[in-house]
Structures are given as C-alpha cells and as structure tokens.
Design a protein around this motif. Structure first.
Motif, PDB file in Angstrom:
ATOM      1  N   THR A   1      -5.092   6.792  12.549  1.00 24.26           N
ATOM      2  CA  THR A   1      -5.901   7.925  12.971  1.00 24.26           C
ATOM      3  C   THR A   1      -6.431   8.663  11.744  1.00 24.26           C
ATOM      4  OG1 THR A   1      -4.012   9.433  13.037  1.00 24.26           O
ATOM      5  CG2 THR A   1      -4.480   8.157  15.050  1.00 24.26           C
ATOM      6  N   ARG A   2      -7.323   9.609  11.983  1.00 25.18           N
ATOM      7  CA  ARG A   2      -7.888  10.391  10.875  1.00 25.18           C
ATOM      8  C   ARG A   2      -6.791  11.180  10.159  1.00 25.18           C
ATOM      9  NH1 ARG A   2     -13.120  12.397  10.350  1.00 25.18           N
ATOM     10  NH2 ARG A   2     -13.432  13.245   8.267  1.00 25.18           N
ATOM     11  N   ALA A   3      -5.829  11.721  10.930  1.00 25.92           N
ATOM     12  CA  ALA A   3      -4.739  12.491  10.315  1.00 25.92           C
ATOM     13  C   ALA A   3      -3.845  11.602   9.459  1.00 25.92           C
ATOM     14  CB  ALA A   3      -3.908  13.179  11.406  1.00 25.92           C
ATOM     15  N   GLU A   4      -3.601  10.378   9.895  1.00 27.79           N
ATOM     16  CA  GLU A   4      -2.759   9.476   9.101  1.00 27.79           C
ATOM     17  C   GLU A   4      -3.462   9.062   7.808  1.00 27.79           C
ATOM     18  OE1 GLU A   4      -0.328   7.384  12.810  1.00 27.79           O
ATOM     19  OE2 GLU A   4      -2.260   6.584  12.139  1.00 27.79           O
ATOM     20  N   TYR A   5      -4.767   8.866   7.873  1.00 24.78           N
ATOM     21  CA  TYR A   5      -5.507   8.612   6.634  1.00 24.78           C
ATOM     22  C   TYR A   5      -5.423   9.809   5.693  1.00 24.78           C
ATOM     23  CZ  TYR A   5      -7.693   4.284   8.301  1.00 24.78           C
ATOM     24  OH  TYR A   5      -7.918   3.001   8.722  1.00 24.78           O
ATOM     25  N   ALA A   6      -5.449  11.025   6.258  1.00 30.80           N
ATOM     26  CA  ALA A   6      -5.358  12.231   5.431  1.00 30.80           C
ATOM     27  C   ALA A   6      -3.998  12.318   4.743  1.00 30.80           C
ATOM     28  CB  ALA A   6      -5.608  13.469   6.282  1.00 30.80           C
ATOM     29  N   VAL A   7      -2.932  11.954   5.453  1.00 26.87           N
ATOM     30  CA  VAL A   7      -1.603  11.963   4.843  1.00 26.87           C
ATOM     31  C   VAL A   7      -1.533  10.949   3.711  1.00 26.87           C
ATOM     32  CG1 VAL A   7       0.839  11.468   5.270  1.00 26.87           C
ATOM     33  CG2 VAL A   7      -0.455  12.811   6.922  1.00 26.87           C
ATOM     34  N   SER A   8      -2.092   9.768   3.937  1.00 21.96           N
ATOM     35  CA  SER A   8      -2.084   8.747   2.888  1.00 21.96           C
ATOM     36  C   SER A   8      -2.852   9.221   1.655  1.00 21.96           C
ATOM     37  CB  SER A   8      -2.704   7.456   3.423  1.00 21.96           C
ATOM     38  OG  SER A   8      -2.773   6.466   2.422  1.00 21.96           O
ATOM     39  N   ALA A   9      -4.004   9.859   1.862  1.00 20.69           N
ATOM     40  CA  ALA A   9      -4.777  10.374   0.727  1.00 20.69           C
ATOM     41  C   ALA A   9      -4.021  11.483   0.009  1.00 20.69           C
ATOM     42  CB  ALA A   9      -6.128  10.884   1.205  1.00 20.69           C
ATOM     43  N   ALA A  10      -3.285  12.325   0.754  1.00 20.94           N
ATOM     44  CA  ALA A  10      -2.506  13.393   0.121  1.00 20.94           C
ATOM     45  C   ALA A  10      -1.411  12.814  -0.770  1.00 20.94           C
ATOM     46  CB  ALA A  10      -1.899  14.304   1.192  1.00 20.94           C
ATOM     47  N   VAL A  11      -0.792  11.718  -0.335  1.00 15.21           N
ATOM     48  CA  VAL A  11       0.223  11.071  -1.164  1.00 15.21           C
ATOM     49  C   VAL A  11      -0.404  10.535  -2.450  1.00 15.21           C
ATOM     50  CG1 VAL A  11       1.865   9.155  -1.265  1.00 15.21           C
ATOM     51  CG2 VAL A  11       1.682  10.521   0.811  1.00 15.21           C
ATOM     52  N   VAL A  12      -1.596   9.960  -2.339  1.00 13.91           N
ATOM     53  CA  VAL A  12      -2.286   9.450  -3.530  1.00 13.91           C
ATOM     54  C   VAL A  12      -2.569  10.585  -4.512  1.00 13.91           C
ATOM     55  CG1 VAL A  12      -4.430   8.404  -4.353  1.00 13.91           C
ATOM     56  CG2 VAL A  12      -3.279   7.471  -2.342  1.00 13.91           C
ATOM     57  N   LEU A  13      -3.063  11.708  -4.016  1.00 14.96           N
ATOM     58  CA  LEU A  13      -3.358  12.841  -4.892  1.00 14.96           C
ATOM     59  C   LEU A  13      -2.085  13.392  -5.536  1.00 14.96           C
ATOM     60  CD1 LEU A  13      -6.028  14.731  -2.745  1.00 14.96           C
ATOM     61  CD2 LEU A  13      -6.399  13.305  -4.761  1.00 14.96           C
ATOM     62  N   ALA A  14      -0.986  13.419  -4.764  1.00 11.40           N
ATOM     63  CA  ALA A  14       0.282  13.902  -5.328  1.00 11.40           C
ATOM     64  C   ALA A  14       0.767  12.968  -6.441  1.00 11.40           C
ATOM     65  CB  ALA A  14       1.325  14.017  -4.230  1.00 11.40           C
ATOM     66  N   MET A  15       0.606  11.671  -6.256  1.00  7.03           N
ATOM     67  CA  MET A  15       1.054  10.736  -7.278  1.00  7.03           C
ATOM     68  C   MET A  15       0.179  10.803  -8.532  1.00  7.03           C
ATOM     69  SD  MET A  15       2.222   7.424  -5.038  1.00  7.03           S
ATOM     70  CE  MET A  15       3.216   6.765  -6.368  1.00  7.03           C
ATOM     71  N   LEU A  16      -1.080  11.199  -8.363  1.00  3.36           N
ATOM     72  CA  LEU A  16      -1.926  11.396  -9.540  1.00  3.36           C
ATOM     73  C   LEU A  16      -1.481  12.602 -10.364  1.00  3.36           C
ATOM     74  CD1 LEU A  16      -5.498  10.648  -8.127  1.00  3.36           C
ATOM     75  CD2 LEU A  16      -4.202   9.274  -9.755  1.00  3.36           C
ATOM     76  N   LEU A  17      -0.715  13.506  -9.764  1.00  3.32           N
ATOM     77  CA  LEU A  17      -0.197  14.658 -10.494  1.00  3.32           C
ATOM     78  C   LEU A  17       1.127  14.366 -11.199  1.00  3.32           C
ATOM     79  CD1 LEU A  17      -0.919  17.514  -7.910  1.00  3.32           C
ATOM     80  CD2 LEU A  17      -2.229  16.950  -9.962  1.00  3.32           C
ATOM     81  N   LEU A  18       1.780  13.252 -10.863  1.00  5.94           N
ATOM     82  CA  LEU A  18       3.083  12.950 -11.451  1.00  5.94           C
ATOM     83  C   LEU A  18       3.055  12.795 -12.971  1.00  5.94           C
ATOM     84  CD1 LEU A  18       4.716  10.486  -8.877  1.00  5.94           C
ATOM     85  CD2 LEU A  18       5.256  12.886  -9.294  1.00  5.94           C
ATOM     86  N   PRO A  19       1.994  12.229 -13.568  1.00  2.00           N
ATOM     87  CA  PRO A  19       1.994  12.149 -15.042  1.00  2.00           C
ATOM     88  C   PRO A  19       2.085  13.490 -15.742  1.00  2.00           C
ATOM     89  CG  PRO A  19       0.363  10.657 -14.130  1.00  2.00           C
ATOM     90  CD  PRO A  19       0.879  11.467 -12.990  1.00  2.00           C
ATOM     91  N   LEU A  20       1.816  14.580 -15.030  1.00  2.00           N
ATOM     92  CA  LEU A  20       1.994  15.894 -15.642  1.00  2.00           C
ATOM     93  C   LEU A  20       3.434  16.119 -16.070  1.00  2.00           C
ATOM     94  CD1 LEU A  20      -0.151  18.525 -13.697  1.00  2.00           C
ATOM     95  CD2 LEU A  20      -0.227  17.961 -16.127  1.00  2.00           C
ATOM     96  N   GLY A  21       4.398  15.535 -15.340  1.00  2.00           N
ATOM     97  CA  GLY A  21       5.795  15.651 -15.738  1.00  2.00           C
ATOM     98  C   GLY A  21       6.052  15.018 -17.095  1.00  2.00           C
TER      99      GLY A  21
END
Length: 636
Positions: free
Chosen positions: A288-308
C-alpha cells in the motif's frame, strides 16, 4: 616593593589551561560561585566541538556521500524511458539517441573540471543544482504534455543532457574534493562515493514509490520530477560544507582513518541489504501507499547513520587536540592533510639554452614527468597511458552502459513482465554499488600489500563482464536476472578503479579536469555501441518483424520481440569488451614498475602540500613556507 613582588609571583602561577592557582591567603570562593563559573565551560566545549564537526573533513565526507547518493539518476533511465518512448512516439533508435545524450551529459564534464580550477567548490555545486532542476523539470513538462506543441527530438535531448550534466558538476565538486582531502585513501574513498552513486537508483525507486507511486507505481513520469528537485535540494544543503580542508591530522587520527572508512562501509552494506530485501518483497507482494512510505522512511533513517561515524571520529580528534602538549602546537601545520605535490620552482636556463622556436617550446611542454607526479592537462592528454586507458574505457565501460540503458527494452523484448523489468534495474543498482565498494577496498589492499598494478584488476573485471553480455545475446530463459547482476557488478567495479588510475598516474593537481576526461570515454562508447550498434540493429529486426512493426506503428513506434532483437549487437559488445581487456593488460605491463613501488609515499612523508583558496587550487609555495615557518616557531 614587596607588594609588587608578590603580585609578580602570583601572576606566574597560571597553568597551561588558564586555571589560576590561588594562594592560601587569598579569599576563598564560595561553592555556588565556583559552580556558576564552571557552567560556561561545558557550553563552550560543546560549541567548539560542534564547530569542529561542521568544519571537519568527516562531515565534509558525509555531505559528499549524500550528494553522491542522489547523483545517479542517469542509472534509472530504463525505468522511465518507456514513458518517454510512448508519450512522444519515438522509435528505438530515437530513444537510444535520447539515452546517448543522457550519457553525454553525465560523462562529458571537462568544462566542469576547468570551471572548478578557477571557481570555489560551492559555486560548482550550485551550478550543478540549477542545471539538474532546470533540465529534468523541462523534460517532465514535455513528457506530461504540459509543453505544447511537443518539443522536437533535439530539444528533448538538450533537456536530458543539461539535467544529466549536473552529475558532472556534483562529481567534480564533491568527489574530487574528497580525493584531495583523503589522498592516501583515494581508492577506498572512490569506492565508497561511487558506491553511493550505485545505490542511488534503488534509493530513488523507494522514494518515488512513497511520494508518487499509487499502489505500486504504474506511471513513471513523476520519477522524472523527483530526480529533478531532490538532488538539487541536497546539493544546496551542503554548499558550505564541501571544500578543500587543510586541517591538522595527528598520527593517532591518521591510524583511525581506515577504521572509519570500514564503518562507513558497514553502514552502506546494511543500506544495500535493506534495499535488496525491500525490492524482493515489493515484487512479491503488493504494498500500500503507507507501506511504501514506511520503507522510504527506513531508507532516509539509514542515510543518517553515517553521522554517528562522523561524530565518533571528530570526538576522538577533539580529545587528541585537547590533550596535545602546547609545545607541539606550532608544528601542526606541518602535518596538514596534503593533496598534491607543490611544483618545484624551475631554474632559470641560460639565454643560449632557451628554446628558439614555438615547436620546441611545445615539445618541451608536452614532455611528461615521471608517473605519479603532477602532469599538466596537455601532458596527460598526449601520453600513451591516457590513450590506452581512454580506449579501454570506451569499449569496456561503454558496453556495460549499453546493457544498462537498454535493460528495459531487453526485458520487454524477451517477454518479461513490467514488474520484473523494474527488478532488473534495481538489481543493477544494488550490484553496481557492491562492485564499487568491493573494487575500492579490494583493489586498494592488493595495490598496497602485493603491489599489483591496478590496470591488471580492471582487465580482470572487464573479462568477467563478457558472460553477462553473452547471456543477453542468447536470451536464455530466466538468464536476465543473472545478466543484470554480472553487468551491474562489473560496471561498478571497473569505474572507480579507472578513476583511481588517473589520479595515481597523472597526479592530483589537475584531477578536477582529468577526472572528467576519463568520463568522456564512457559517453563515446555509449554512442558507438548503444546508438550506432544496438539501436540500429534493434530497429532493423523490428522492421523485419512486419506484423509487430505495423501494430506498433499505430501509436508506440517500432517494437521488437524475441531474442534476436539484441543478439547481434551484444555479440559485438562482448567482442569489443575482450579487446578492451587486452588494451588494459598492455597498460598494466607499462605501469608494472610504477606500481611495484610505494605510490603513496610522498603523501606520508610530508613532502607535498596543498593550499586551499576555496577553489581547490594548489599553491605549493605557500604550503612550503608555512611548514618552514612552523619549524622555526617550534624551535623558539
């Protein structure tokens, strides 16, 4: 007199950190006052640490990773190319012409390199952001019918060339700057940066499905809009971050550098693994559209991990600088991060020995220095090494680009469903990433430990590409999955090693321009193999299939079906790829003595320097003078 003597002794009782040693007869400060006076210290340290992070090399590298993760829009051309073909009524040769100009825009960046030689890095990135937004926005308006009448073919080619050419400015601004800031780890850095470019196709796919894709994303035209505004926004966000940094680098920080790159690698591997799992699940189940949104949110969160990793490295550097003895402080400029060797001041030749003719002066200017030294642009272009490398890139990388650009039509001609075609493109993106990071780390280790010539590794990768081209040529049922993996991995593995070879053989002084000279070769190969070979042979086979061509002529142009559509063209691609591998072996033989030595020795012994004036330009004399002045100050 006694009072003045006591005052003098008291003023001497100041420690190195500015803390005052209070005499026993001085009035004692209350605990409340001491507590209030100590409160600004943590705030000042926090502000100092935050400023160090924002101005440091590691945050600059993180910003470059994000820019590169949005700089691979050209690799998902196969997803939306079908909509360009159908809405504008193009033949396959016309569509391949559009794809060729896309490759020209992405790879012809000599002007971007020359511009970077005289302009600050932030301006290079800003120009690229403006070109990306303008080019892809006009392409989106044309494909969606908002521009009437429909633009001619040459104008569509111009739109996509301008949009794709922004990638050359992003690469020049971010990638070249990173190589100059981390010269001893250029192979690893190139692998990571190009790896994020390889992941960008899968990242864009996830974000597109979340932002625009209704229940699975049938209409791919909004993807063109996404690749127009998102990379431009990311580049603008890091305009002040990407720059040449002459920062002190104590030996303890240098030893941590490789471990930090490994941490970046692990984060990117986790992101690639998640994207692969997400792709498989999305093709197996209907989200569904909401499940795609959750998947995209995980991708964006993982792009922030190198900040650590950035915070960890800067915290360690902050502690090192804080604990560094004061007597060593004046010598810090002598161990600054170095990028290129300063040119030696040429000795004045006697009047009788000066060249008398223009041809003699030209020959003297074209005489190359030893390999590894800083070549001028003309010396590099006129060298046999560059000719061999250029030829290998034209026919080796050009063949893999032909497969990538035509993957959508290849899958359609072999009868694969549209969802499987999208899977092929995503698999190419994932394995493109794995090839880049694997080649970056593995080739660096092999060059450093076993002194293997890097061109030898490129030849091995090109030979590995041949089975993938043959699988496409013979159209074995189900083999396109394996072919997409082989082609994606080999394209990703070859490219960063070719760019590293350019920096190693010809130096870093003019790397902004020479890097883009290497990129020109792939666009030349794309035109020869994609437009003149694959496109023409496809249309010829489609015309031979009269019924299919007549049905297609009603609205969607020439359409070919069957394994014969790409058989002859990819047999040609496989043959020239073998020839490219042979040429690369010749380059490996010529450079074997160079790679047998320590090619990074001059970056470790402090014999080189870079002066950052905001442009990334080099002024070696200033670096040498600063080093000599630091030594004098340290002896005082």
């Amino acid at each position: 007199m006694q009072h003045q003597q006591q005052k003098y002794i008291f003023s001497r009782l100041i420690n190195k950190r500015g803390a005052q040693i209070v005499p026993s007869n001085a009035p004692q400060e209350s605990p409340r006052n001491r507590e209030g006076a100590s409160q600004p210290l943590p705030l000042a340290m926090a502000a100092s640490f935050a400023a160090q992070v924002l101005r440091g090399r590691w945050f600059m590298a993180y910003g470059s990773f994000l820019i590169m993760s949005m700089a691979g829009a050209t690799y998902i051309f196969a997803i939306y190319s079908k909509d360009i073909k159908s809405t504008l009524g193009y033949t396959q040769e016309q569509l391949n012409t559009v794809g060729f100009f896309k490759d020209v825009g992405a790879n012809v960046g000599i002007h971007a390199g020359l511009f970077a030689e005289v302009a600050p890095t932030w301006l290079v990135l800003a120009v690229g952001a403006a070109m990306n937004l303008g080019g892809y926005l006009m392409l989106y308006l044309s494909v969606t019918g908002r521009v009437r009448p429909a633009p001619p073919l040459w104008l569509v080619c111009l739109y996509i060339a301008v949009g794709a050419n922004s990638q050359a400015f992003a690469n020049t601004g971010a990638l070249v700057t990173c190589v100059k800031n981390f010269p001893e780890s250029r192979g690893v850095m190139l692998g990571l940066l190009k790896g994020f470019v390889g992941l960008s196709g899968a990242i864009f796919t996830q974000l597109y499905l979340a932002f625009y894709g209704p229940g699975g994303g049938g209409d791919t035209r909004p993807l063109i809009l996404l690749v127009g505004w998102l990379p431009a926004a990311v580049s603008v966000a890091f305009l002040a971050t990407i720059r040449i940094i002459r920062a002190p680098r104590p030996p303890a920080a240098a030893r941590r550098e490789y471990r930090a790159f490994c941490a970046f690698l692990y984060v990117s591997l986790a992101l690639a693994a998640y994207l692969l799992v997400a792709i498989v699940l999305e093709k197996r189940f209907r989200f569904t559209r909401a499940e795609y949104a959750v998947s995209a949110a995980v991708v964006l969160a993982m792009l922030l991990l190198p900040l650590g990793v950035v915070l960890s490295e800067e915290a360690a550097l902050f502690r090192i600088n804080k604990n560094l003895p004061e007597s060593h402080a004046p010598t810090l400029p002598a161990v600054a991060t170095l990028a290129t060797k300063p040119p030696a001041r040429p000795a004045e030749a006697p009047a009788a020995e000066k060249p008398a003719t223009a041809s003699a002066r030209l020959l003297r200017a074209l005489r190359p220095p030893p390999r590894g030294e800083d070549y001028t642009i003309l010396q590099a272009l006129a060298s046999v090494d560059m000719l061999l490398l250029f030829t290998a890139t034209v026919f080796g990388v050009g063949g893999t680009l032909t497969a990538i650009d035509n993957m959508g039509q290849i899958g359609e001609s072999l009868g694969y469903p549209p969802r499987s075609v999208a899977t092929f493109v995503s698999l190419i993106s994932i394995w493109n990433y794995l090839g880049r990071v694997a080649a970056g780390f593995a080739s660096e280790a092999l060059v450093a430990r076993y002194r293997l010539p890097r061109p030898l590794l490129v030849a091995a990768v090109l030979l590995l590409t041949v089975p993938g081209h043959l699988l496409i040529a013979f159209g074995v049922p189900g083999s396109l999955y394996a072919a997409s993996v082989v082609v994606g991995f080999c394209f990703g593995a070859a490219y960063p090693m070719i760019l590293a070879i350019i920096s190693e053989l010809f130096g870093l002084r003019y790397y902004s321009t020479l890097y883009n000279v290497g990129n020109v070769a792939s666009s030349v190969g794309s035109y020869i193999l994609n437009v003149r070979v694959a496109g023409r042979m496809y249309d010829r086979e489609a015309a031979r299939q009269g019924a299919v061509a007549a049905a297609a002529a009603a609205g969607k142009g020439l359409t070919c079906a069957g394994a014969r559509c790409y058989r002859e063209s990819f047999l040609v691609v496989a043959a020239v790829t073998v020839g490219a591998a042979v040429v690369t072996l010749a380059l490996a033989w010529r450079t074997r003595a160079f790679y047998a030595g320590d090619i990074y020795a001059r970056f470790r012994d402090g014999s080189t320097g870079v002066s950052a004036n905001g442009n990334g330009n080099v002024d070696g004399e200033e670096a040498v003078e600063a080093k000599q002045q630091a030594v004098v100050d340290g002896r005082r």
